[in-house]
Design a protein around this motif. Structure first.
Motif, PDB file in Angstrom:
ATOM      1  N   ALA A   1      55.496  45.643  30.817  1.00 53.40           N
ATOM      2  CA  ALA A   1      56.666  46.466  31.165  1.00 53.40           C
ATOM      3  C   ALA A   1      56.442  47.235  32.459  1.00 53.40           C
ATOM      4  CB  ALA A   1      56.982  47.430  30.023  1.00 53.40           C
ATOM      5  N   ALA A   2      55.183  47.524  32.780  1.00 50.21           N
ATOM      6  CA  ALA A   2      54.855  48.251  34.006  1.00 50.21           C
ATOM      7  C   ALA A   2      54.603  47.310  35.179  1.00 50.21           C
ATOM      8  CB  ALA A   2      53.629  49.129  33.771  1.00 50.21           C
ATOM      9  N   GLY A   3      54.763  46.006  34.948  1.00 52.73           N
ATOM     10  CA  GLY A   3      54.594  45.028  36.013  1.00 52.73           C
ATOM     11  C   GLY A   3      53.199  44.469  36.161  1.00 52.73           C
ATOM     12  N   VAL A   4      52.295  44.869  35.291  1.00 48.68           N
ATOM     13  CA  VAL A   4      50.914  44.369  35.364  1.00 48.68           C
ATOM     14  C   VAL A   4      50.887  42.907  34.927  1.00 48.68           C
ATOM     15  CG1 VAL A   4      48.548  44.652  34.508  1.00 48.68           C
ATOM     16  CG2 VAL A   4      49.997  46.681  34.884  1.00 48.68           C
ATOM     17  N   PRO A   5      50.301  42.004  35.720  1.00 46.74           N
ATOM     18  CA  PRO A   5      50.269  40.583  35.343  1.00 46.74           C
ATOM     19  C   PRO A   5      49.245  40.327  34.233  1.00 46.74           C
ATOM     20  CG  PRO A   5      49.107  40.911  37.417  1.00 46.74           C
ATOM     21  CD  PRO A   5      49.690  42.239  37.046  1.00 46.74           C
ATOM     22  N   VAL A   6      49.726  40.028  33.044  1.00 43.40           N
ATOM     23  CA  VAL A   6      48.859  39.806  31.890  1.00 43.40           C
ATOM     24  C   VAL A   6      49.133  38.428  31.289  1.00 43.40           C
ATOM     25  CG1 VAL A   6      48.504  42.216  31.264  1.00 43.40           C
ATOM     26  CG2 VAL A   6      50.530  41.029  30.438  1.00 43.40           C
ATOM     27  N   MET A   7      48.144  37.928  30.548  1.00 42.15           N
ATOM     28  CA  MET A   7      48.298  36.652  29.854  1.00 42.15           C
ATOM     29  C   MET A   7      49.428  36.751  28.840  1.00 42.15           C
ATOM     30  SD  MET A   7      47.161  33.507  29.277  1.00 42.15           S
ATOM     31  CE  MET A   7      45.502  33.362  29.971  1.00 42.15           C
TER      32      MET A   7
ATOM     33  N   GLU B   1      46.537  37.592  40.432  1.00 43.53           N
ATOM     34  CA  GLU B   1      47.875  38.135  40.706  1.00 43.53           C
ATOM     35  C   GLU B   1      47.820  39.643  40.921  1.00 43.53           C
ATOM     36  OE1 GLU B   1      50.917  36.609  41.065  1.00 43.53           O
ATOM     37  OE2 GLU B   1      49.722  34.772  41.134  1.00 43.53           O
ATOM     38  N   PHE B   2      46.937  40.327  40.225  1.00 44.00           N
ATOM     39  CA  PHE B   2      46.787  41.779  40.335  1.00 44.00           C
ATOM     40  C   PHE B   2      46.282  42.162  41.724  1.00 44.00           C
ATOM     41  CE2 PHE B   2      46.234  45.585  37.503  1.00 44.00           C
ATOM     42  CZ  PHE B   2      45.662  46.467  38.412  1.00 44.00           C
ATOM     43  N   LEU B   3      45.328  41.377  42.256  1.00 43.99           N
ATOM     44  CA  LEU B   3      44.698  41.664  43.547  1.00 43.99           C
ATOM     45  C   LEU B   3      44.784  40.443  44.469  1.00 43.99           C
ATOM     46  CD1 LEU B   3      41.477  43.419  42.173  1.00 43.99           C
ATOM     47  CD2 LEU B   3      43.504  44.538  43.113  1.00 43.99           C
ATOM     48  N   PRO B   4      45.989  40.055  44.875  1.00 44.51           N
ATOM     49  CA  PRO B   4      46.129  38.835  45.670  1.00 44.51           C
ATOM     50  C   PRO B   4      45.474  38.923  47.045  1.00 44.51           C
ATOM     51  CG  PRO B   4      48.198  40.050  45.601  1.00 44.51           C
ATOM     52  CD  PRO B   4      47.290  40.712  44.631  1.00 44.51           C
TER      53      PRO B   4
ATOM     54  N   PRO C   1      37.714  38.964  42.646  1.00 40.57           N
ATOM     55  CA  PRO C   1      38.751  39.961  42.333  1.00 40.57           C
ATOM     56  C   PRO C   1      38.663  40.493  40.908  1.00 40.57           C
ATOM     57  CG  PRO C   1      39.685  37.741  42.500  1.00 40.57           C
ATOM     58  CD  PRO C   1      38.294  37.667  43.027  1.00 40.57           C
ATOM     59  N   GLY C   2      38.251  39.652  39.955  1.00 41.00           N
ATOM     60  CA  GLY C   2      38.120  40.121  38.584  1.00 41.00           C
ATOM     61  C   GLY C   2      37.077  41.212  38.451  1.00 41.00           C
ATOM     62  N   GLN C   3      35.941  41.011  39.104  1.00 38.46           N
ATOM     63  CA  GLN C   3      34.884  42.022  39.042  1.00 38.46           C
ATOM     64  C   GLN C   3      35.295  43.296  39.771  1.00 38.46           C
ATOM     65  OE1 GLN C   3      32.455  41.563  37.115  1.00 38.46           O
ATOM     66  NE2 GLN C   3      30.823  42.986  37.642  1.00 38.46           N
ATOM     67  N   ALA C   4      36.030  43.149  40.860  1.00 35.95           N
ATOM     68  CA  ALA C   4      36.544  44.324  41.576  1.00 35.95           C
ATOM     69  C   ALA C   4      37.462  45.138  40.669  1.00 35.95           C
ATOM     70  CB  ALA C   4      37.283  43.883  42.834  1.00 35.95           C
ATOM     71  N   LEU C   5      38.305  44.455  39.897  1.00 35.37           N
ATOM     72  CA  LEU C   5      39.216  45.147  38.983  1.00 35.37           C
ATOM     73  C   LEU C   5      38.446  45.803  37.840  1.00 35.37           C
ATOM     74  CD1 LEU C   5      41.959  45.946  37.947  1.00 35.37           C
ATOM     75  CD2 LEU C   5      42.286  43.627  37.066  1.00 35.37           C
ATOM     76  N   VAL C   6      37.453  45.110  37.300  1.00 30.90           N
ATOM     77  CA  VAL C   6      36.612  45.671  36.235  1.00 30.90           C
ATOM     78  C   VAL C   6      35.995  46.995  36.696  1.00 30.90           C
ATOM     79  CG1 VAL C   6      34.378  45.326  35.096  1.00 30.90           C
ATOM     80  CG2 VAL C   6      36.114  43.533  34.994  1.00 30.90           C
TER      81      VAL C   6
ATOM     82  N   VAL D   1      45.634  52.213  38.118  1.00 34.91           N
ATOM     83  CA  VAL D   1      44.920  51.344  39.068  1.00 34.91           C
ATOM     84  C   VAL D   1      45.892  50.363  39.712  1.00 34.91           C
ATOM     85  CG1 VAL D   1      43.160  49.531  39.270  1.00 34.91           C
ATOM     86  CG2 VAL D   1      42.700  51.572  37.891  1.00 34.91           C
ATOM     87  N   PHE D   2      46.830  49.853  38.929  1.00 36.15           N
ATOM     88  CA  PHE D   2      47.811  48.903  39.460  1.00 36.15           C
ATOM     89  C   PHE D   2      48.649  49.529  40.583  1.00 36.15           C
ATOM     90  CE2 PHE D   2      51.968  46.577  39.019  1.00 36.15           C
ATOM     91  CZ  PHE D   2      51.504  45.341  39.449  1.00 36.15           C
ATOM     92  N   LYS D   3      48.962  50.788  40.455  1.00 40.06           N
ATOM     93  CA  LYS D   3      49.781  51.472  41.463  1.00 40.06           C
ATOM     94  C   LYS D   3      49.063  51.590  42.804  1.00 40.06           C
ATOM     95  CE  LYS D   3      52.497  54.182  38.146  1.00 40.06           C
ATOM     96  NZ  LYS D   3      52.713  55.526  37.537  1.00 40.06           N
ATOM     97  N   LYS D   4      47.733  51.633  42.780  1.00 43.95           N
ATOM     98  CA  LYS D   4      46.979  51.737  44.031  1.00 43.95           C
ATOM     99  C   LYS D   4      46.075  50.519  44.247  1.00 43.95           C
ATOM    100  CE  LYS D   4      44.242  55.203  41.555  1.00 43.95           C
ATOM    101  NZ  LYS D   4      43.901  56.628  41.501  1.00 43.95           N
TER     102      LYS D   4
END
Length: 457
Positions: free
Chosen positions: A331-337, A351-354, A362-367, A427-430
């Motif tokens: 609902a907040a626009g976060v790309p989830v499975m 998709e979160f960090l294109p 990118p996955g480790q950066a998000l973690v 985190v998604f917002k920034k």
């Protein structure tokens, strides 16, 4: 009901130690940007794994007190063996200290150079044990499973046509086993349909290839079958489990997942000859055949947990809890499975960090960002975990770049999950401020456990 009511009461608690964002940035740097290297006391909400992190019930704790520690022939093993046989129907049950120990025994015996193990998607330790034997693991995930944002009821299925083609290409004599992981952990915790399992069984029997189930989340998968597959709505979870295992020749299981245990696992099968070989190796590496590296108290806890996990009130709560967090993030626009999996929420990091290339993980950066922002520990399931190098040391990326938030069973309340959602959305917002990472040190196998990384300058 819209409100998720936990189907249990809490009678024992442990503290969470709070820290600041400044603290966490320093902790991340000291841990070389690898959450596996962070001390648990420095984590506010720990979603690194659902393996061995469950809260055991009062019945399980009572069982622990009754555990019999006899070296051979313990009645606790008899209880454990009976529980496994009732669920799987396999006459031979071999205990191990955890799932990867069962995999190590099995693939050491059946693997080797020139051999191929086929799966819907192999998880990290399964693939590592296959490759350590000299064999190769081949993933044949169905097409819909490769697209995180596209909903489908059974995205964990194996591609049947690709299975037939691979058997023809590699030769059935070079394929010691086909393994279906339920639910498909590396593929977003997505379930496998009964129809798919039946079709795989039929192909394997036609080609005389053994067919095993990786059963660590069998109950969650069975509940999805009950909810989503025609003809199963009126069947109980134990009935569905009995049918699921009836199509296989054997299974491995980490009891640290769907048995609520903190340690343990097993091998189960029909083949007497293979079982004898497994037992011989078990005695050398794990322990005697009626304890297999486990204490009697652990065997008791597993026997009780295997029954508790099939209670439908629990499974309804479990699946709905994962849906709740998935829906809140979506609902907040976060790309989830999509749809929600059984044991975890998976964020599509690509998709979160294109703006971060796969070579910068990118996955480790998000973690790392989720930990820095709110002390939430998660795990990357992408090119750090599954990436390989070609002959020129260029990264061969994973099929998907996911971040898994694995929810321990019966541990966190809805307010914890609401907090996790807030952290992810912040985190998604920034997200555009986040930078990639580079590996500075890595092991040749299962590198994600101990790899050291630094931010890209």
């Amino acid at each position: 009901m819209k409100t998720i009511i936990e189907p249990f009461r809490i009678k024992s608690v442990e503290p969470i130690y709070f820290n600041t964002k400044e603290d966490r940035l320093h902790i991340l740097e000291k841990a070389f940007y690898n959450p596996f290297l962070i001390h648990a006391n420095d984590v506010l909400v720990d979603l690194l794994t659902d393996s061995g992190t469950s809260a055991m019930s009062s019945s399980q704790w009572a069982g622990i007190m009754q555990g019999d520690e006899s070296y051979a022939g313990s009645p606790s093993f008899s209880n454990f063996e009976k529980a496994v046989k009732e669920i799987t129907g396999f006459p031979i049950v071999i205990p191990t200290h955890q799932g990867r120990a069962a995999e190590k025994i099995l693939f050491s015996l059946l693997g080797g150079k020139g051999k191929y193990f086929i799966s819907n998607t192999l998880f990290d330790t399964t693939r590592a044990n296959i490759e350590f034997s000299g064999a190769e693991g081949i993933d044949l995930l169905c097409e819909e499973g490769k697209h995180p944002a596209t909903p489908a009821p059974f995205k964990g299925n194996i591609n049947i046509e690709a299975l037939k083609k691979t058997i023809n290409e590699k030769g059935a004599e070079n394929i010691p086993m086909v393994i279906i992981t339920v639910t498909n952990n590396s593929g977003g915790g997505q379930p496998v349909s009964m129809q798919n399992i039946k079709e795989v069984s039929s192909v394997c029997r036609k080609n005389k290839i053994p067919f095993f189930i990786d059963a660590c989340r069998f109950a969650e998968n069975c509940y999805f079958i009950k909810l989503r597959e025609k003809g199963f709505a009126s069947k109980s979870v134990p009935e569905i489990a009995n049918e699921l295992f009836s199509y296989a020749d054997g299974c491995t299981m980490s009891a640290k997942k769907d048995a609520f245990a903190n340690i343990g696992g097993f091998l189960a099968m029909h083949n007497q000859q293979l079982a004898q070989q497994c037992r011989n190796l078990l005695i050398i590496t794990e322990g005697f055949t009626t304890y297999g590296g486990l204490a009697g108290r652990d065997l008791e806890a597993i026997a009780i947990g295997l029954k508790e996990v099939m209670e439908e009130q629990y499974l309804q709560y479990r699946i709905r809890s994962i849906e709740y967090l998935t829906e809140k993030l979506s609902a907040a626009g976060v790309p989830v499975m999509q749809p929600a999996g059984g044991h975890a929420v998976y964020i599509d990091a690509k998709e979160f960090l294109p703006h971060i290339p796969v070579e910068q993980y990118p996955g480790q950066a998000l973690v790392c960002a989720l930990y820095a922002e709110g002390g939430v520990r998660s795990v990357e399931i992408g090119s750090l975990m599954f990436g390989k190098y070609d002959a020129d040391r260029k990264l061969i990326p994973a099929q998907m770049e996911l971040v898994r938030l694995a929810i321990p069973r019966r541990v966190y309340t809805q307010s914890h999950i609401d907090y996790v959602a807030e952290v992810i959305i912040d985190v998604f917002k920034k997200r555009n401020e986040l930078k990639g990472l580079m590996i500075t040190e890595e092991a040749p196998v299962l590198r994600h456990f101990t790899a050291q990384l630094n931010p890209v300058k």
